[in-house]
Design an enzyme around this catalytic site. Structure first.
Site, PDB file in Angstrom:
ATOM      1  N   HIS A 126       0.813  -1.218   0.000  1.00  0.00           N
ATOM      2  CA  HIS A 126       0.000   0.000   0.000  1.00  0.00           C
ATOM      3  C   HIS A 126       0.846   1.268   0.000  1.00  0.00           C
ATOM      4  CE1 HIS A 126      -3.707   1.936  -0.096  1.00  0.00           C
ATOM      5  NE2 HIS A 126      -4.209   1.681   1.107  1.00  0.00           N
ATOM      6  N   ARG A 127       2.152   1.152   0.232  1.00  0.00           N
ATOM      7  CA  ARG A 127       3.019   2.323   0.124  1.00  0.00           C
ATOM      8  C   ARG A 127       3.188   2.737  -1.325  1.00  0.00           C
ATOM      9  NH1 ARG A 127       8.209  -0.001   3.060  1.00  0.00           N
ATOM     10  NH2 ARG A 127       7.631  -1.667   1.590  1.00  0.00           N
TER      11      ARG A 127
END
Length: 572
Positions: free
Chosen positions: A545-546
């Protein structure tokens, strides 16, 4: 290593132990003294640790005995021949065997042929006369140097998992020659001399120990090669080899997890992943089950000492913390210690080597990567019909085409549409790769392995099916080389042959996404007018999700489903 023997009244020999040949290093600092007067030591026990700008090394004992006097302390600088300590040797006979090759034998004593051979083998070989068909022959300015396995600690019969050279290759000093993998570590053996590879003596699968011949090299700088690293069989008397520490490289997985404990020392786990500790300290930590990455160092240049480990263990016991399961600084409760046998019969089985290695990586990836999983369904009714027809046509020629081959082809099409999924995160930088190497999980008797299909974008479905079958067979047979498990950009984990619906696959760092696939199932699907039976394939896409947000993940799965529904889209 030169020894000055003196006979004591008890009949023991007093040996002056000196620094052996350590190559081109001079004035090397002593960063750790591992013994004290009165200690009883065995042959090859480490005595002191030296550290130059390029490496750290331990000097081992030439024989067993009792430490009589120390001649060095931490901070002293030494070179070849510097006196380290005085040792009361345990046996006259043993000392005589050690001193024979270094000192001229008395008139009434003759050197054995074995000792003479050993002395000769520790020198750089003169180039032999090359046969007429020899591919490489030394010039008058070159010499043939044997490259051998150095002292690798307590390991014996260590498998060769990768050979990185071939005859004719030009190598430099410190170039990697072969990769070895024991149950405790993976290590690369560097070249001790530059030159051109003449012959390679090892292949993948061979098992080696200290002194095993790796290759011969035509070297213009043969005179600079330390003979201790070239001797094939060292007699008891030859200079004890210096054990190079792997501490100057990246941290082994077994040591890498966790943050430095805050005890006022220097942080051991540096931003580039380095932990400075000598081989004996690493062995000591492994024996106690201590994670070196969680220890703050108090030694010179941020080096971990034995006292650091002991203090850490005492503090952990006092605080009730357990290092059996590294916490990565999350202050988790200690792992429960239970005697399961009190409740009934048990069977204790050690984890396989593959599970131990992969377990560390999986734990690191799960803790350090913020996982999110997007689930979707793909209609593969037409694709499965085509696959079955294709296999029927190929029944005579062989070579079954599985759904995995189509998944890889479809995944490449989706990766080209959304390049962030074919990337790696390096600090604050995203590295998008312009090549497509797709890994796939293979179930083997020893545990899960991930072979990598290279250049998947350049291959057709039939070629992908053939190569993945070959790679999976090698993995099951334990013959998969390390090179076939490296370089992946995206991974597929398929449970289609087993069952299930959806799951959360763990991302294979440094990749940023992984696709999980389960068993396809016939379901009623509404087409706007009525329900029709359709073969539905569950998809589970885990992503970092980064790097990737939820909308991009949803679009990726939609594109993948569309391609699987009509493989003609993979040609666009």
């Amino acid at each position: 290593m030169r020894h000055q023997p003196r006979k004591t009244q008890s009949g023991a020999r007093v040996v002056e132990v000196r620094v052996p040949d350590i190559g081109e290093f001079t004035n090397v600092p002593v960063i750790e003294v591992l013994v004290k007067p009165g200690d009883r030591i065995k042959k090859e026990d480490p005595l002191i640790t030296l550290e130059s700008e390029k490496a750290s090394m331990e000097v081992p004992a030439p024989s067993e005995g009792v430490i009589k006097e120390l001649r060095v302390k931490v901070g002293d600088r030494v070179s070849q021949g510097s006196e380290i300590l005085v040792l009361d040797s345990a046996s006259e006979t043993q000392f005589a065997a050690q001193a024979a090759p270094q000192e001229q034998a008395p008139p009434n004593q003759e050197q054995t042929s074995e000792e003479v051979d050993t002395e000769e083998s520790s020198e750089v070989m003169e180039a032999p006369d090359a046969p007429p068909d020899a591919p490489l022959a030394p010039t008058p300015s070159e010499r043939v140097v044997e490259l051998r396995v150095p002292d690798i600690g307590d390991f014996h019969d260590v498998p060769v998992i990768e050979v990185m050279i071939k005859p004719g290759d030009r190598i430099e000093r410190e170039s990697s020659l072969v990769a070895l993998e024991s149950e405790k570590a993976t290590m690369e053996v560097p070249a001790t001399s530059a030159g051109t590879i003449k012959d390679v003596a090892l292949k993948v699968g061979d098992k080696v120990a200290k002194g095993a011949l790796i290759a011969t090299v035509l070297s213009p700088d043969a005179t600079t090669v330390p003979t201790s690293s070239l001797s094939s069989t060292q007699s008891v008397s030859s200079s004890p080899s210096v054990t190079p520490s792997l501490s100057t490289g990246r941290v082994d997985n077994a040591d890498a997890t966790g943050n430095a404990a805050e005890n006022g020392g220097t942080e051991a786990a540096r931003s580039n992943g380095e932990v400075h500790a000598s081989p004996s300290i690493r062995r000591f930590a492994r024996e106690l089950g201590v994670n070196l990455g969680a220890i703050a160092a108090s030694g010179p240049n941020g080096r971990i000492t034995r006292d650091d480990i002991q203090n850490f263990v005492k503090r952990s016991l006092k605080e009730g913390a357990s290092q059996a399961a590294p916490t990565n600084g999350m202050h988790l409760a200690p792992w429960p210690k239970i005697d399961f046998a009190q409740y009934g019969p048990v069977e204790v089985t050690p984890l396989s080597r593959i599970k131990k290695i992969s377990g560390l990586n999986l734990h690191r990836n799960w803790v350090m990567i913020p996982h999110v999983t997007n689930n979707d369904d793909a209609d593969i009714t037409k694709l499965e019909s085509f696959r079955q027809k294709l296999n029927a046509e190929r029944a005579k020629t062989g070579g079954k085409v599985t759904i995995l081959a189509f998944l890889i082809k479809a995944a490449v099409a989706a990766l080209k549409t959304y390049p962030d999924f074919n990337a790696s995160l390096e600090g604050d930088t995203l590295v998008r790769k312009k090549y497509y190497n797709v890994g796939f999980a293979a179930d083997t008797p020893g545990g899960l392995m991930v072979p990598v299909l290279k250049g998947a974008d350049k291959k057709g479905v039939l070629e992908i099916a053939r190569e993945t079958a070959e790679l999976a067979a090698k993995a099951r047979e334990g013959k998969l080389p390390l090179s076939d498990m490296q370089g992946g950009t995206f991974t597929i984990s398929s449970l289609g042959g087993i069952g299930g619906t959806y799951f959360t696959p763990i991302i294979n760092a440094p990749e940023v996404a992984i696709l999980g696939v389960c068993h396809s199932e016939m379901k009623p699907v509404w087409n706007g007018k009525k329900f029709k039976p359709r073969l539905v394939l569950p998809l589970s896409l885990s992503y970092d999700h980064r790097v990737i947000d939820g909308a991009a993940a949803a679009r990726f799965n939609v594109t993948l489903s569309e391609v699987l529904g009509d493989m003609r889209r993979a040609m666009l």
